[in-house]
Write an enzyme that holds these catalytic residues in place. Structure first.
Site, PDB file in Angstrom:
ATOM      1  N   GLU A   1      10.425  10.459  16.877  1.00 60.18           N
ATOM      2  CA  GLU A   1      11.111  10.696  18.157  1.00 60.18           C
ATOM      3  C   GLU A   1      12.569  11.104  17.930  1.00 60.18           C
ATOM      4  OE1 GLU A   1       9.611   6.786  19.483  1.00 60.18           O
ATOM      5  OE2 GLU A   1       9.009   7.827  21.303  1.00 60.18           O
TER       6      GLU A   1
ATOM      7  N   ALA B   1      10.979   2.543  14.749  1.00 61.61           N
ATOM      8  CA  ALA B   1      11.867   1.468  15.178  1.00 61.61           C
ATOM      9  C   ALA B   1      11.556   0.258  14.298  1.00 61.61           C
ATOM     10  CB  ALA B   1      11.604   1.155  16.644  1.00 61.61           C
TER      11      ALA B   1
ATOM     12  N   GLU C   1       2.511   3.934  17.274  1.00 63.67           N
ATOM     13  CA  GLU C   1       2.799   2.721  18.052  1.00 63.67           C
ATOM     14  C   GLU C   1       1.538   2.074  18.627  1.00 63.67           C
ATOM     15  OE1 GLU C   1       4.371   5.681  18.410  1.00 63.67           O
ATOM     16  OE2 GLU C   1       6.527   5.375  18.677  1.00 63.67           O
TER      17      GLU C   1
ATOM     18  N   GLY D   1       9.583   5.857  16.255  1.00 67.27           N
ATOM     19  CA  GLY D   1      10.962   6.210  16.621  1.00 67.27           C
ATOM     20  C   GLY D   1      11.571   7.224  15.663  1.00 67.27           C
TER      21      GLY D   1
HETATM   22  C1  HXC Z   1      10.420  -2.566   9.855  1.00 68.08           C
HETATM   23  C2  HXC Z   1       9.463  -1.475   8.082  1.00 68.08           C
HETATM   24  C3  HXC Z   1       9.001  -0.441   8.934  1.00 68.08           C
HETATM   25  C4  HXC Z   1       9.314  -0.540  10.319  1.00 68.08           C
HETATM   26  C5  HXC Z   1       8.371   0.008   6.931  1.00 68.08           C
HETATM   27  N1  HXC Z   1       9.047  -1.149   6.856  1.00 68.08           N
HETATM   28  N2  HXC Z   1       8.323   0.450   8.199  1.00 68.08           N
HETATM   29  N3  HXC Z   1      10.160  -2.506   8.546  1.00 68.08           N
HETATM   30  N4  HXC Z   1      10.032  -1.626  10.731  1.00 68.08           N
HETATM   31  N5  HXC Z   1       8.961   0.404  11.200  1.00 68.08           N
HETATM   32  C6  HXC Z   1       9.314  -1.977   5.658  1.00 68.08           C
HETATM   33  C7  HXC Z   1       8.072  -2.709   5.204  1.00 68.08           C
HETATM   34  O1  HXC Z   1       7.896  -3.893   5.953  1.00 68.08           O
HETATM   35  C8  HXC Z   1       8.432  -2.981   3.763  1.00 68.08           C
HETATM   36  O2  HXC Z   1       9.338  -4.055   3.683  1.00 68.08           O
HETATM   37  C9  HXC Z   1       9.202  -1.740   3.347  1.00 68.08           C
HETATM   38  O3  HXC Z   1       9.660  -1.147   4.571  1.00 68.08           O
HETATM   39  C10 HXC Z   1       8.346  -0.735   2.627  1.00 68.08           C
HETATM   40  O4  HXC Z   1       7.214  -0.454   3.419  1.00 68.08           O
HETATM   41  P1  HXC Z   1       5.708  -0.505   2.878  1.00 68.08           P
HETATM   42  O5  HXC Z   1       4.814  -0.679   4.032  1.00 68.08           O
HETATM   43  O6  HXC Z   1       5.595  -1.494   1.774  1.00 68.08           O
HETATM   44  O7  HXC Z   1       5.569   0.969   2.243  1.00 68.08           O
HETATM   45  P2  HXC Z   1       4.238   1.825   2.097  1.00 68.08           P
HETATM   46  O8  HXC Z   1       3.097   0.979   1.635  1.00 68.08           O
HETATM   47  O9  HXC Z   1       4.636   2.997   1.276  1.00 68.08           O
HETATM   48  O10 HXC Z   1       3.859   2.316   3.566  1.00 68.08           O
HETATM   49  C11 HXC Z   1       4.720   3.193   4.267  1.00 68.08           C
HETATM   50  C12 HXC Z   1       4.352   3.234   5.773  1.00 68.08           C
HETATM   51  C13 HXC Z   1       4.303   1.800   6.339  1.00 68.08           C
HETATM   52  C14 HXC Z   1       2.973   3.904   5.939  1.00 68.08           C
HETATM   53  C15 HXC Z   1       5.396   4.099   6.469  1.00 68.08           C
HETATM   54  O11 HXC Z   1       5.530   1.164   5.970  1.00 68.08           O
HETATM   55  C16 HXC Z   1       4.174   1.738   7.817  1.00 68.08           C
HETATM   56  O12 HXC Z   1       3.071   1.931   8.341  1.00 68.08           O
HETATM   57  N6  HXC Z   1       5.267   1.414   8.512  1.00 68.08           N
HETATM   58  C17 HXC Z   1       5.268   1.204   9.956  1.00 68.08           C
HETATM   59  C18 HXC Z   1       5.159   2.528  10.677  1.00 68.08           C
HETATM   60  C19 HXC Z   1       5.150   2.323  12.172  1.00 68.08           C
HETATM   61  O13 HXC Z   1       4.230   1.682  12.729  1.00 68.08           O
HETATM   62  N7  HXC Z   1       6.158   2.862  12.874  1.00 68.08           N
HETATM   63  C20 HXC Z   1       6.255   2.738  14.296  1.00 68.08           C
HETATM   64  C21 HXC Z   1       7.108   1.574  14.623  1.00 68.08           C
HETATM   65  S1  HXC Z   1       7.150   1.243  16.351  1.00 68.08           S
HETATM   66  P3  HXC Z   1       8.996  -5.393   2.824  1.00 68.08           P
HETATM   67  O14 HXC Z   1      10.195  -6.258   3.102  1.00 68.08           O
HETATM   68  O15 HXC Z   1       7.707  -5.905   3.360  1.00 68.08           O
HETATM   69  O16 HXC Z   1       8.902  -4.879   1.443  1.00 68.08           O
HETATM   70  C22 HXC Z   1       8.215   2.337  16.946  1.00 68.08           C
HETATM   71  C23 HXC Z   1       8.452   2.201  18.411  1.00 68.08           C
HETATM   72  C24 HXC Z   1       9.149   3.408  18.934  1.00 68.08           C
HETATM   73  O17 HXC Z   1       8.769   3.133  16.277  1.00 68.08           O
HETATM   74  C25 HXC Z   1       9.276   3.303  20.385  1.00 68.08           C
HETATM   75  C26 HXC Z   1      10.610   2.896  20.797  1.00 68.08           C
HETATM   76  C27 HXC Z   1      11.657   3.298  19.891  1.00 68.08           C
END
Ligand code: HXC
Length: 257
Positions: free
Chosen positions: A111, A65, A131, A108
């Site tokens: 999911e 998400a 998360e 998400g």
């Molecule tokens: C918003 C995101 C994002 C996310 C990545 N980006 N994941 N933006 N929401 N979930 C954005 C980053 O901010 C960045 O933008 C760009 O995408 C590239 O990501 P990087 O981190 O620079 O890439 P990398 O170093 O290759 O790392 C990849 C990654 C990392 C390991 C996937 O991006 C990451 O850990 N993302 C978050 C994963 C996460 O925690 N997902 C769960 C979310 S909570 P900028 O503008 O900075 O360049 C969730 C809740 C679900 O899903 C429950 C209800 C639905």
């Protein structure tokens, strides 16, 4: 029809829906949810289409998400606004939907993949429910669907540590149907979707309903549900056609009635 966050192509009887927010690794913001609701609704209503494939990019199916969109939300926004309820549209789709996962399928994103009827993974796929690292939990069914797919031990570990699981482990655990080389992912997913779409649409819907009922009912009730749907198909022209075609050694011509 064009969408802000999706690229949708139709291939004969198969709809390919590609998440397309590369700048955010396909993070699922509200626009993606609304676009998916519209695209899946159009697919389900289109009699020419028999199966859909949801995919992302080579690097990310979806990295979760959208954290930037969620960061300032309150309880009233999430609970009061029933934040992710729109994803129920994925589950409500009556025709089969396959997830073709390459790269990250996190939070998400994992999911969403698990809401699809089955997952085909590239060897590069990485699944996770991270998360916990953000001070929250899965919120689109991840704890429940993953536990049913791969059991308590791995689900608890995945959700408590936030670690990622590679494609080989996901296949061994039963999370994904099949792993294919990354370069072949779309071709393999389309081939599988075409096979599904070439079956009787009535029998296909029946299979989807009966397999899903396995997760909701005791065994005897589930077996009875299966038998009654099976019985019901003998009221269809497609059953007569399918069996006649087998006996005549020819391809069946399904009518969907
Ligand atoms: C918003 C995101 C994002 C996310 C990545 N980006 N994941 N933006 N929401 N979930 C954005 C980053 O901010 C960045 O933008 C760009 O995408 C590239 O990501 P990087 O981190 O620079 O890439 P990398 O170093 O290759 O790392 C990849 C990654 C990392 C390991 C996937 O991006 C990451 O850990 N993302 C978050 C994963 C996460 O925690 N997902 C769960 C979310 S909570 P900028 O503008 O900075 O360049 C969730 C809740 C679900 O899903 C429950 C209800 C639905």
């Amino acid at each position: 029809m064009s969408y802000e966050t999706l690229l949708v192509e139709t291939h004969d009887r198969v709809t390919l829906i590609r998440l397309n927010r590369p700048q955010a690794l396909n993070a699922l913001n509200s626009q993606v949810m609304n676009d998916l609701i519209a695209a899946l609704g159009a697919f389900d209503a289109d009699d020419s289409q028999g199966c859909a494939v949801i995919t992302g990019s080579e690097k990310a199916f979806a990295a979760g998400a959208d954290i930037k969109e969620m960061a300032e939300l309150t309880f009233a926004d999430t609970f009061g606004g029933n934040l992710f309820a729109g994803y129920d549209r994925v589950i409500a789709t009556r025709k089969p939907v396959i997830a073709a996962v390459s790269g990250f399928a996190l939070g998400g994103g994992c999911e969403l993949a698990m809401m699809c009827d089955f997952i085909i993974a590239a060897d590069s796929a990485k699944f996770g429910q991270p998360e916990i690292k953000l001070g929250v939990t899965p919120g689109m069914g991840g704890s429940q669907r993953m536990a049913r797919a791969i059991g308590k031990a791995k689900t608890m570990e995945m959700c408590l540590t936030g670690r990622m699981m590679g494609a080989a482990e996901a296949e061994a655990a039963g999370l994904v149907a099949r792993v294919v080389p990354a370069a072949d992912l779309i071709a393999e997913a389309l081939k599988s979707a075409e096979a599904v779409a070439s079956m009787s649409p009535l029998a296909t819907r029946a299979v989807k309903e009966m397999v899903n009922v396995a997760f909701e009912t005791p065994l005897a009730q589930g077996v009875l549900f299966e038998r009654r749907l099976f019985d019901g198909l003998f009221g269809s022209e497609d059953q007569k056609e399918g069996m006649a075609a087998f006996i005549a050694k020819r391809a069946a011509d399904w009518k969907g009635r």
